[in-house]
Structures are given as C-alpha cells and as structure tokens.
Design a protein around this motif. Structure first.
Motif, PDB file in Angstrom:
ATOM      1  N   SER A 108      -1.534  -1.489   1.247  1.00  0.00           N
ATOM      2  CA  SER A 108      -0.734  -2.453   0.496  1.00  0.00           C
ATOM      3  C   SER A 108      -1.413  -3.818   0.575  1.00  0.00           C
ATOM      4  O   SER A 108      -2.386  -4.009   1.313  1.00  0.00           O
ATOM      5  CB  SER A 108       0.670  -2.540   1.097  1.00  0.00           C
ATOM      6  OG  SER A 108       0.585  -3.088   2.400  1.00  0.00           O
ATOM      7  N   LEU A 109      -0.880  -4.782  -0.158  1.00  0.00           N
ATOM      8  CA  LEU A 109      -1.433  -6.131  -0.085  1.00  0.00           C
ATOM      9  C   LEU A 109      -1.321  -6.683   1.341  1.00  0.00           C
ATOM     10  O   LEU A 109      -2.213  -7.371   1.826  1.00  0.00           O
ATOM     11  CB  LEU A 109      -0.734  -7.052  -1.077  1.00  0.00           C
ATOM     12  CG  LEU A 109      -1.018  -6.770  -2.548  1.00  0.00           C
ATOM     13  CD1 LEU A 109      -0.172  -7.689  -3.426  1.00  0.00           C
ATOM     14  CD2 LEU A 109      -2.486  -6.942  -2.861  1.00  0.00           C
ATOM     15  N   ASP A 110      -0.217  -6.349   2.005  1.00  0.00           N
ATOM     16  CA  ASP A 110      -0.035  -6.795   3.383  1.00  0.00           C
ATOM     17  C   ASP A 110      -1.114  -6.205   4.298  1.00  0.00           C
ATOM     18  O   ASP A 110      -1.695  -6.906   5.121  1.00  0.00           O
ATOM     19  CB  ASP A 110       1.355  -6.407   3.886  1.00  0.00           C
ATOM     20  CG  ASP A 110       1.602  -6.897   5.301  1.00  0.00           C
ATOM     21  OD1 ASP A 110       1.501  -8.128   5.539  1.00  0.00           O
ATOM     22  OD2 ASP A 110       1.884  -6.054   6.176  1.00  0.00           O
ATOM     23  N   THR A 111      -1.392  -4.920   4.136  1.00  0.00           N
ATOM     24  CA  THR A 111      -2.428  -4.266   4.936  1.00  0.00           C
ATOM     25  C   THR A 111      -3.787  -4.899   4.678  1.00  0.00           C
ATOM     26  O   THR A 111      -4.559  -5.142   5.614  1.00  0.00           O
ATOM     27  CB  THR A 111      -2.486  -2.761   4.616  1.00  0.00           C
ATOM     28  OG1 THR A 111      -1.197  -2.198   4.844  1.00  0.00           O
ATOM     29  CG2 THR A 111      -3.526  -2.048   5.461  1.00  0.00           C
ATOM     30  N   ILE A 112      -4.084  -5.165   3.414  1.00  0.00           N
ATOM     31  CA  ILE A 112      -5.357  -5.792   3.069  1.00  0.00           C
ATOM     32  C   ILE A 112      -5.463  -7.161   3.737  1.00  0.00           C
ATOM     33  O   ILE A 112      -6.481  -7.508   4.329  1.00  0.00           O
ATOM     34  CB  ILE A 112      -5.514  -5.912   1.537  1.00  0.00           C
ATOM     35  CG1 ILE A 112      -5.638  -4.520   0.922  1.00  0.00           C
ATOM     36  CG2 ILE A 112      -6.717  -6.778   1.171  1.00  0.00           C
ATOM     37  CD1 ILE A 112      -5.479  -4.507  -0.577  1.00  0.00           C
ATOM     38  N   TRP A 113      -4.386  -7.932   3.648  1.00  0.00           N
ATOM     39  CA  TRP A 113      -4.393  -9.277   4.231  1.00  0.00           C
ATOM     40  C   TRP A 113      -4.629  -9.223   5.737  1.00  0.00           C
ATOM     41  O   TRP A 113      -5.446  -9.942   6.289  1.00  0.00           O
ATOM     42  CB  TRP A 113      -3.093 -10.006   3.913  1.00  0.00           C
ATOM     43  CG  TRP A 113      -2.962 -11.294   4.662  1.00  0.00           C
ATOM     44  CD1 TRP A 113      -2.170 -11.555   5.724  1.00  0.00           C
ATOM     45  CD2 TRP A 113      -3.699 -12.498   4.427  1.00  0.00           C
ATOM     46  NE1 TRP A 113      -2.343 -12.840   6.167  1.00  0.00           N
ATOM     47  CE2 TRP A 113      -3.286 -13.446   5.379  1.00  0.00           C
ATOM     48  CE3 TRP A 113      -4.675 -12.865   3.500  1.00  0.00           C
ATOM     49  CZ2 TRP A 113      -3.799 -14.727   5.442  1.00  0.00           C
ATOM     50  CZ3 TRP A 113      -5.183 -14.156   3.562  1.00  0.00           C
ATOM     51  CH2 TRP A 113      -4.751 -15.069   4.517  1.00  0.00           C
ATOM     52  N   ARG A 114      -3.897  -8.339   6.414  1.00  0.00           N
ATOM     53  CA  ARG A 114      -3.990  -8.266   7.876  1.00  0.00           C
ATOM     54  C   ARG A 114      -5.335  -7.724   8.360  1.00  0.00           C
ATOM     55  O   ARG A 114      -5.851  -8.162   9.374  1.00  0.00           O
ATOM     56  CB  ARG A 114      -2.871  -7.396   8.426  1.00  0.00           C
ATOM     57  CG  ARG A 114      -1.509  -8.025   8.296  1.00  0.00           C
ATOM     58  CD  ARG A 114      -0.440  -7.015   8.709  1.00  0.00           C
ATOM     59  NE  ARG A 114       0.870  -7.476   8.354  1.00  0.00           N
ATOM     60  CZ  ARG A 114       1.739  -7.986   9.220  1.00  0.00           C
ATOM     61  NH1 ARG A 114       1.406  -8.107  10.477  1.00  0.00           N
ATOM     62  NH2 ARG A 114       2.915  -8.382   8.826  1.00  0.00           N
ATOM     63  N   SER A 115      -5.892  -6.755   7.650  1.00  0.00           N
ATOM     64  CA  SER A 115      -7.107  -6.123   8.150  1.00  0.00           C
ATOM     65  C   SER A 115      -8.396  -6.736   7.610  1.00  0.00           C
ATOM     66  O   SER A 115      -9.400  -6.761   8.306  1.00  0.00           O
ATOM     67  CB  SER A 115      -7.094  -4.624   7.827  1.00  0.00           C
ATOM     68  OG  SER A 115      -7.117  -4.431   6.433  1.00  0.00           O
ATOM     69  N   GLU A 116      -8.369  -7.244   6.375  1.00  0.00           N
ATOM     70  CA  GLU A 116      -9.608  -7.724   5.773  1.00  0.00           C
ATOM     71  C   GLU A 116      -9.745  -9.239   5.752  1.00  0.00           C
ATOM     72  O   GLU A 116     -10.835  -9.753   5.595  1.00  0.00           O
ATOM     73  CB  GLU A 116      -9.731  -7.190   4.342  1.00  0.00           C
ATOM     74  CG  GLU A 116      -9.842  -5.678   4.280  1.00  0.00           C
ATOM     75  CD  GLU A 116      -9.934  -5.176   2.863  1.00  0.00           C
ATOM     76  OE1 GLU A 116     -10.213  -5.967   1.943  1.00  0.00           O
ATOM     77  OE2 GLU A 116      -9.731  -3.971   2.666  1.00  0.00           O
ATOM     78  N   ARG A 117      -8.637  -9.922   5.856  1.00  0.00           N
ATOM     79  CA  ARG A 117      -8.658 -11.382   5.754  1.00  0.00           C
ATOM     80  C   ARG A 117      -9.512 -11.829   4.560  1.00  0.00           C
ATOM     81  O   ARG A 117     -10.558 -12.456   4.721  1.00  0.00           O
ATOM     82  CB  ARG A 117      -9.171 -12.025   7.041  1.00  0.00           C
ATOM     83  CG  ARG A 117      -8.336 -11.747   8.242  1.00  0.00           C
ATOM     84  CD  ARG A 117      -7.050 -12.513   8.171  1.00  0.00           C
ATOM     85  NE  ARG A 117      -6.283 -12.279   9.405  1.00  0.00           N
ATOM     86  CZ  ARG A 117      -5.017 -12.540   9.502  1.00  0.00           C
ATOM     87  NH1 ARG A 117      -4.372 -13.045   8.495  1.00  0.00           N
ATOM     88  NH2 ARG A 117      -4.387 -12.313  10.612  1.00  0.00           N
TER      89      ARG A 117
END
Length: 135
Positions: A108-117
C-alpha cells in the motif's frame, strides 16, 4: 520434440478427460488448472454504482495511467448473470451491479512510505497518478 509433445498431450487427456469424450469439460479443465496452473492472487472490487464503475473503467483504459502507480484491471463483470455466479455461502453479491478483478497489490502507499522513504519527486509522481485516477 513434436512426438514427445503428442505423448504428453495424450497422457494428460487420459488423466483429466474423466468421461472419455476427448474434450475437456469446464470441470475437467478446472481440475487440470488446479494441478498445473499458476496461482494468481487477485482482488475483487465490487461496485453498487454503475456510473462509478464506468468512470473507473475509463480511467484505467483511456488515461494511460502508469502501471507502477495504479493497479491495472484484469477482467470486468457487469451483468446480473455474471454477478449471480459469484454467490458464496457467506457472501451475497446481488446488491452489486459490477465487479472488477485486479492483481493483488502486495503493498500500500503506507507500506511504500515506511519501507522505501520515497523522494519528494517520487511522492509527487504518485500523487499525480492518484489524482488522475480518481478524477
């Protein structure tokens, strides 16, 4: 070679053509796919508003949305017969007018934000694609 392919086909038909009519019925084909097919995790998105369904189809087909940012549709079903075929013991789809199948998004967008910055540029690209998709 070709002869080997013929042997494999003959043996496969013997195994899955339960009634011996030399044709795979739908049930026989499903059995074959269960044993040999690739798994494909999908999401079913149900629509109760026909106009919303049509807008989403147009957005996904005509807007040239980048597949990196927007999950693409696989199939759509928008007839009462199609929808009725999805009935299950714990789910009655009769209140919906259409269904879209899409590949399961593993993040999800949240996962992308947290893991990829992601960088500001990347976030802007995501935001533009999302805004384009929901217009």
């Amino acid at each position: 070679g070709v002869d080997n392919d013929d042997v494999i086909l003959t043996e496969t038909m013997k195994q899955y053509d339960k009634d011996g009519d030399n044709v795979l019925s739908e049930d026989e084909f499903v059995d074959f796919c269960r044993d040999h097919g690739q798994k494909c995790e999908i999401v079913l998105k149900f629509f109760s508003d026909t106009q919303q369904f049509q807008r989403e189809i147009i957005a996904r087909e005509e807007s040239n949305l980048d597949k990196k940012f927007v999950v693409q549709k696989l199939e759509t079903y928008d007839t009462a017969e199609d929808i009725a075929g999805l009935k299950h013991d714990q789910f009655d789809p009769s209140r919906y007018t259409a269904v879209m199948t899409m590949p399961f998004a593993n993040r999800s967008l949240d996962t992308i934000w947290r893991s990829e910055r992601p960088s500001k540029e990347y976030i802007c690209a995501y935001a533009k694609q999302i805004m384009k998709a929901i217009q």
